[in-house]
Design a protein around this motif. Structure first.
Motif, PDB file in Angstrom:
ATOM      1  N   UNK A 141       0.980  -1.196   0.030  1.00  0.00           N
ATOM      2  CA  UNK A 141       0.043  -0.031  -0.139  1.00  0.00           C
ATOM      3  C   UNK A 141       0.955   1.256  -0.142  1.00  0.00           C
ATOM      4  N   UNK A 142       2.128   1.101   0.861  1.00  0.00           N
ATOM      5  CA  UNK A 142       2.980   2.356   0.663  1.00  0.00           C
ATOM      6  C   UNK A 142       3.466   2.676  -0.626  1.00  0.00           C
ATOM      7  N   UNK A 143       3.849   1.522  -1.129  1.00  0.00           N
ATOM      8  CA  UNK A 143       4.557   1.879  -2.793  1.00  0.00           C
ATOM      9  C   UNK A 143       3.189   2.167  -3.559  1.00  0.00           C
ATOM     10  N   UNK A 144       2.161   1.855  -3.305  1.00  0.00           N
ATOM     11  CA  UNK A 144       1.069   2.146  -4.169  1.00  0.00           C
ATOM     12  C   UNK A 144       0.898   3.641  -3.985  1.00  0.00           C
ATOM     13  N   UNK A 145       0.977   4.001  -2.824  1.00  0.00           N
ATOM     14  CA  UNK A 145       0.613   5.636  -2.638  1.00  0.00           C
ATOM     15  C   UNK A 145       1.796   6.248  -3.263  1.00  0.00           C
ATOM     16  N   UNK A 146       2.989   5.977  -3.341  1.00  0.00           N
ATOM     17  CA  UNK A 146       3.953   6.586  -3.890  1.00  0.00           C
ATOM     18  C   UNK A 146       3.712   6.613  -5.522  1.00  0.00           C
ATOM     19  N   UNK A 147       3.317   5.468  -6.136  1.00  0.00           N
ATOM     20  CA  UNK A 147       3.106   5.339  -7.504  1.00  0.00           C
ATOM     21  C   UNK A 147       1.999   6.049  -8.028  1.00  0.00           C
ATOM     22  N   UNK A 148       0.928   6.117  -7.077  1.00  0.00           N
ATOM     23  CA  UNK A 148      -0.035   7.273  -7.594  1.00  0.00           C
ATOM     24  C   UNK A 148       0.239   8.525  -7.664  1.00  0.00           C
ATOM     25  N   UNK A 149       1.272   8.788  -6.842  1.00  0.00           N
ATOM     26  CA  UNK A 149       2.117  10.073  -6.959  1.00  0.00           C
ATOM     27  C   UNK A 149       2.800  10.391  -8.308  1.00  0.00           C
ATOM     28  N   UNK A 150       3.700   9.394  -8.446  1.00  0.00           N
ATOM     29  CA  UNK A 150       4.476   9.359  -9.766  1.00  0.00           C
ATOM     30  C   UNK A 150       3.577   9.229 -10.965  1.00  0.00           C
ATOM     31  N   UNK A 151       2.841   8.218 -11.126  1.00  0.00           N
ATOM     32  CA  UNK A 151       1.810   8.388 -12.153  1.00  0.00           C
ATOM     33  C   UNK A 151       0.889   9.572 -12.623  1.00  0.00           C
ATOM     34  N   UNK A 152       0.652  10.305 -11.592  1.00  0.00           N
ATOM     35  CA  UNK A 152      -0.014  11.480 -11.697  1.00  0.00           C
ATOM     36  C   UNK A 152       1.133  12.536 -12.321  1.00  0.00           C
ATOM     37  N   UNK A 153       2.352  12.571 -11.793  1.00  0.00           N
ATOM     38  CA  UNK A 153       3.340  13.572 -12.200  1.00  0.00           C
ATOM     39  C   UNK A 153       4.041  13.424 -13.116  1.00  0.00           C
ATOM     40  N   UNK A 154       4.230  12.184 -13.952  1.00  0.00           N
ATOM     41  CA  UNK A 154       5.180  12.030 -15.108  1.00  0.00           C
ATOM     42  C   UNK A 154       4.543  13.141 -15.938  1.00  0.00           C
ATOM     43  N   UNK A 155       5.550  13.631 -16.691  1.00  0.00           N
ATOM     44  CA  UNK A 155       5.202  14.664 -17.479  1.00  0.00           C
ATOM     45  C   UNK A 155       4.876  14.173 -18.702  1.00  0.00           C
ATOM     46  N   UNK A 156       4.992  12.874 -19.180  1.00  0.00           N
ATOM     47  CA  UNK A 156       4.441  12.092 -20.288  1.00  0.00           C
ATOM     48  C   UNK A 156       5.510  12.367 -21.475  1.00  0.00           C
ATOM     49  N   UNK A 157       6.780  12.903 -21.467  1.00  0.00           N
ATOM     50  CA  UNK A 157       7.483  13.435 -22.500  1.00  0.00           C
ATOM     51  C   UNK A 157       8.261  12.110 -23.036  1.00  0.00           C
ATOM     52  N   UNK A 158       8.674  11.213 -22.092  1.00  0.00           N
ATOM     53  CA  UNK A 158       9.098  10.109 -22.517  1.00  0.00           C
ATOM     54  C   UNK A 158       8.587   8.705 -22.304  1.00  0.00           C
ATOM     55  N   UNK A 159       8.767   7.799 -23.323  1.00  0.00           N
ATOM     56  CA  UNK A 159       7.858   6.641 -23.318  1.00  0.00           C
ATOM     57  C   UNK A 159       7.849   5.789 -21.968  1.00  0.00           C
ATOM     58  N   UNK A 160       9.215   5.511 -21.606  1.00  0.00           N
ATOM     59  CA  UNK A 160       9.359   4.674 -20.523  1.00  0.00           C
ATOM     60  C   UNK A 160       8.652   5.186 -19.323  1.00  0.00           C
ATOM     61  N   UNK A 161       8.635   6.565 -19.231  1.00  0.00           N
ATOM     62  CA  UNK A 161       8.085   6.948 -17.840  1.00  0.00           C
ATOM     63  C   UNK A 161       6.562   7.169 -17.972  1.00  0.00           C
ATOM     64  N   UNK A 162       6.177   7.777 -19.206  1.00  0.00           N
ATOM     65  CA  UNK A 162       4.608   7.922 -19.555  1.00  0.00           C
ATOM     66  C   UNK A 162       4.023   6.543 -19.500  1.00  0.00           C
ATOM     67  N   UNK A 163       4.463   5.565 -20.094  1.00  0.00           N
ATOM     68  CA  UNK A 163       3.790   4.115 -20.074  1.00  0.00           C
ATOM     69  C   UNK A 163       4.220   3.437 -18.490  1.00  0.00           C
ATOM     70  N   UNK A 164       5.385   3.671 -18.241  1.00  0.00           N
ATOM     71  CA  UNK A 164       5.949   2.934 -17.026  1.00  0.00           C
ATOM     72  C   UNK A 164       5.354   3.119 -15.778  1.00  0.00           C
TER      73      UNK A 164
END
Ligand SMILES: Cc1cc2nc3c(=O)[nH]c(=O)nc-3n(C[C@H](O)[C@H](O)[C@H](O)COP(=O)(O)O)c2cc1C
Length: 443
Positions: free
Chosen positions: A335-358
């Motif tokens: 759950x703690x990792x999910x909390x962090x991943x919700x943050x990162x998924x929301x904040x990725x700028x989407x410019x690079x595919x590995x980050x936007x999709x990953x």
């Protein structure tokens, strides 16, 4: 337990320190006067000699960074003050802005003089509008006192200082994203080279420094490089502001000499320890992008040189931004990792595919595991995707900026350290941890 060592938080209890006269009554702006009697190169040498390293997370030498700026560029040079502070668990820059804004402004003016900047932009996280307004008042007071504007204190040095509200995204704190945002564009980080000492904002030479880094500068100029070098550790002199939050009795800020206190002392002595009957399960040492540590690792002395990143130290982890998040035995690591991943998924700028999709891909996998829908292959997929984005604590990454490593390191760290807890979720088809999410009130 080592005493707190207050350099930049020393005047936090003084009322109305945002009033320039009160700041001046505590020797405020004396360092600027002194710096203007030195040459810009002498200021750079002093800061380089002092060993001051950037406190925004990368720990790069401030003086060396300033020395990269051209001395006689045909175009103007700029300073950007990074006050975007959005790293979860990190709240030191905000306190510096609120409690001693002139200290930062003085540091920024001295840095601008050293790098021969024509203007300084203080880029303040958009949510911190009170701090932005206060900084504007400070700039206006400084202008009235002849400390900003034309011919500062009769030295011939001209400098304009502007505030700029952040655009409301974590990526605006990444230095090239910040520059894009300052130019009125989407904060999509830029490819380096060209490095911004050559080509930064408006294609002109630019230095970006963190709030805490610049707040030390007046003290170094006033008291000298040797004084600063004598504090903290040999490789990383000075103090650092640790921010403690999570499951501790006394969350807060503590300014300590680098290399003196252990993580255990920070948690149990400064932050008052855990709630009665609770045991430590994990601690995130320096903001959301740093992998968690376990209770058997907390006797480490808090010095970046003991950590693999940035100091190439023995501990396989990152020192980061000082945002220490403590988790007790009621916390579910998935759950703690999910909390962090919700943050990162929301904040990725989407410019690079590995980050936007990953980001959303890995977030969804962690969501499935936490909600009892994970499969045996999920953990391997999770680790493979994270590794494709960035090798754990390695210089290999596939994105333009360090956002990629920032979200893939915690995935790899959480799964490597707490794999059995992830497996238990998958095997039992539910979250086996009885979490206590109640808000604690100190008695
Ligand atoms: C995704 C991301 C977010 C960042 N956010 C911040 C921030 O909010 N504040 C900050 O000072 N540095 C932040 N940084 C680090 C900056 O890019 C840069 O290294 C720092 O501002 C340089 O200042 P310093 O040398 O004084 O530490 C961030 C980096 C990344 C990759």
């Amino acid at each position: 337990m080592p005493e707190e060592f207050k350099i930049i938080t020393n005047l936090f209890d003084v009322d109305n320190l945002q009033d320039i006269n009160i700041y001046k009554s505590y020797d405020g702006y004396q360092a600027l006067e002194k710096a203007l009697q030195m040459s810009p190169d002498e200021v750079i040498e002093t800061v380089q000699e002092s060993g001051l390293a950037g406190r925004g997370g990368a720990w790069f030498s401030a003086g060396m960074k300033w020395s990269f700026m051209p001395k006689d560029a045909p175009v103007p040079s700029y300073l950007c003050v990074n006050a975007d502070e959005s790293e979860p668990g990190t709240f030191k820059d905000r306190q510096l802005l609120e409690n001693n804004p002139h200290q930062l402004l003085e540091g920024a003016i001295i840095a601008s003089y050293a790098i021969r900047a024509k203007a300084a932009y203080i880029y303040i996280r958009g949510e911190m509008w009170e701090e932005l307004e206060m900084m504007e008042q400070c700039i206006s007071q400084a202008r009235d006192a002849g400390l900003v504007g034309k011919n500062i204190l009769g030295s011939g040095f001209d400098l304009e200082v502007y505030t700029h509200p952040g655009a409301g995204a974590y990526i605006c704190g990444e230095e090239t994203g910040l520059m894009q945002s300052l130019e009125g564009k989407r904060a999509e980080p830029r490819v380096k080279p060209p490095f911004h000492a050559q080509k930064g904002i408006f294609d002109c030479p630019t230095t970006v420094n963190n709030v805490q880094t610049l707040s030390y500068v007046p003290h170094i100029i006033n008291q000298g490089a040797d004084w600063f070098k004598g504090i903290g550790s040999e490789r990383y002199p000075g103090t650092f502001i640790f921010c403690l939050s999570g499951n501790v009795k006394k969350p807060g800020l503590f300014e300590l000499e680098i290399g003196k206190a252990t993580m255990r002392e920070l948690i149990y002595d400064y932050a008052g320890g855990l709630y009665e009957g609770r045991e430590l399960k994990a601690v995130i040492p320096g903001g959301a992008s740093t992998a968690p540590m376990t209770p058997d690792q907390i006797d480490i002395v808090m010095d970046p040189s003991n950590f693999l990143l940035p100091g190439r130290g023995e501990f396989k982890g990152m020192f980061g931004t000082g945002g220490i998040i403590v988790m007790d035995d009621t916390v579910c690591m998935v759950d703690a990792l999910l909390n962090l991943m919700n943050f990162f998924a929301h904040e990725s700028c989407g410019q690079c595919t590995p980050c936007r999709e990953g980001c959303p891909w890995t977030r969804d996998i962690v969501w499935r595991i936490e909600h009892g829908q994970g499969t045996a292959e999920d953990l391997d997929t999770l680790m493979e995707v994270a590794d494709n984005v960035a090798g754990f604590l390695s210089p290999r990454y596939s994105t333009i900026c360090l956002f990629g490593p920032a979200f893939s390191y915690p995935i790899q760290g959480f799964v490597e350290t707490f794999r059995s807890e992830f497996e238990a979720h998958i095997e039992q088809g539910c979250c086996p941890i009885h979490q206590d999410k109640s808000i604690k009130v100190l008695g």
